[in-house]
Design a protein around this motif. Structure first.
Motif, PDB file in Angstrom:
ATOM      1  N   PRO A  76       0.823  -1.215   0.000  1.00 43.57           N
ATOM      2  CA  PRO A  76       0.000   0.000   0.000  1.00 43.57           C
ATOM      3  C   PRO A  76       0.857   1.265   0.000  1.00 43.57           C
ATOM      4  O   PRO A  76       2.013   1.252   0.414  1.00 43.57           O
ATOM      5  N   ALA A  77       0.263   2.354  -0.469  1.00 41.74           N
ATOM      6  CA  ALA A  77       0.975   3.631  -0.548  1.00 41.74           C
ATOM      7  C   ALA A  77       1.523   4.053   0.811  1.00 41.74           C
ATOM      8  O   ALA A  77       2.640   4.571   0.897  1.00 41.74           O
ATOM      9  N   ALA A  78       0.762   3.813   1.873  1.00 39.90           N
ATOM     10  CA  ALA A  78       1.231   4.183   3.211  1.00 39.90           C
ATOM     11  C   ALA A  78       2.506   3.422   3.577  1.00 39.90           C
ATOM     12  O   ALA A  78       3.386   3.955   4.253  1.00 39.90           O
ATOM     13  N   GLY A  79       2.634   2.193   3.131  1.00 39.81           N
ATOM     14  CA  GLY A  79       3.853   1.421   3.380  1.00 39.81           C
ATOM     15  C   GLY A  79       5.048   2.030   2.686  1.00 39.81           C
ATOM     16  O   GLY A  79       6.132   2.130   3.263  1.00 39.81           O
ATOM     17  N   TRP A  80       4.853   2.463   1.423  1.00 41.67           N
ATOM     18  CA  TRP A  80       5.948   3.111   0.706  1.00 41.67           C
ATOM     19  C   TRP A  80       6.305   4.450   1.338  1.00 41.67           C
ATOM     20  O   TRP A  80       7.465   4.832   1.388  1.00 41.67           O
ATOM     21  N   GLU A  81       5.306   5.172   1.829  1.00 42.32           N
ATOM     22  CA  GLU A  81       5.589   6.440   2.517  1.00 42.32           C
ATOM     23  C   GLU A  81       6.469   6.185   3.733  1.00 42.32           C
ATOM     24  O   GLU A  81       7.413   6.930   3.985  1.00 42.32           O
ATOM     25  N   ALA A  82       6.158   5.127   4.480  1.00 43.18           N
ATOM     26  CA  ALA A  82       6.972   4.792   5.658  1.00 43.18           C
ATOM     27  C   ALA A  82       8.388   4.412   5.250  1.00 43.18           C
ATOM     28  O   ALA A  82       9.363   4.857   5.866  1.00 43.18           O
TER      29      ALA A  82
ATOM     30  N   MET B 221      10.806  11.529  -3.657  1.00 41.83           N
ATOM     31  CA  MET B 221       9.818  10.467  -3.865  1.00 41.83           C
ATOM     32  C   MET B 221       8.676  10.590  -2.863  1.00 41.83           C
ATOM     33  O   MET B 221       7.510  10.383  -3.204  1.00 41.83           O
ATOM     34  N   LEU B 222       9.015  10.938  -1.637  1.00 44.37           N
ATOM     35  CA  LEU B 222       7.985  11.158  -0.624  1.00 44.37           C
ATOM     36  C   LEU B 222       7.096  12.338  -1.025  1.00 44.37           C
ATOM     37  O   LEU B 222       5.873  12.279  -0.870  1.00 44.37           O
TER      38      LEU B 222
END
Length: 193
Positions: free
Chosen positions: A70-76, A107-108
């Motif tokens: 999920p996008a939230a995982g990549w943000e982390a 990227m963030l």
């Protein structure tokens, strides 16, 4: 971002291929071995891990299929990568740490500055091909930085290839950075146009 689907597939293949040298160097690394520019085994593996994470994040960003994370995982992941690199830069490590901090932050930014209406892919991470990012001045600044860095580091990679050969790490790491920088410049530039 106005990126044709065919370009997404090409960028996906490029970013996946760019992850291979980092994986190779991590697998064959010998503890205590001195690598590029005197980087001991641990520092070299840290660089390779950060580069691998960023290449995979870039691949997930451009993938027309979305991704299993999920996008939230990549943000982390990107937040931790930026933080780790920033700490390394503050502690006086090589200039790679400053560049990796900028790359992870960019990227963030691409994730955080995406308009809400463009996030129609649910929780999965996929950059839409027609969204414009918020604060386009940051995207333009990022595109300029990554364009400059891609040319500068690309020249170094070419020079190193002439001296040491294309199989040497002094060619591989700058070549990957140059190609990734060109990809980042393209993504950020397409968000402005």
């Amino acid at each position: 971002m106005r990126i044709p689907v065919a370009a997404n597939w090409i960028l996906l293949a490029v970013f996946v291929l760019l992850a291979i040298p980092s994986v190779y160097r991590m697998v064959r690394a010998v503890p205590g071995q001195v690598g590029e520019r005197g980087l001991a085994g641990r520092a070299g593996r840290e660089i390779d891990l950060i580069e691998l994470l960023m290449m995979l994040a870039m691949a997930a960003m451009v993938s027309p299929l979305g991704g299993p994370i999920p996008a939230a995982g990549w943000e982390a992941v990107l937040l931790l990568t930026a933080g780790w690199s920033l700490v390394a830069a503050v502690r006086g490590r090589r200039s790679y740490a400053v560049h990796n901090t900028i790359a992870a932050a960019a990227m963030l930014y691409m994730l955080a500055a995406m308009p809400a209406e463009a996030m129609d892919h649910g929780p999965w991470f996929a950059m839409p091909s027609s969204a414009r990012l918020a604060v386009p001045a940051l995207a333009a600044l990022g595109a300029a930085y990554f364009s400059y860095d891609a040319v500068r580091v690309g020249r170094r990679a070419i020079r190193n290839a002439r001296v040491a050969g294309v199989r040497d790490v002094t060619f591989a790491r700058p070549a990957c950075r140059a190609v990734m920088g060109a990809g980042m410049a393209y993504l950020l530039g397409s968000a402005v146009l």
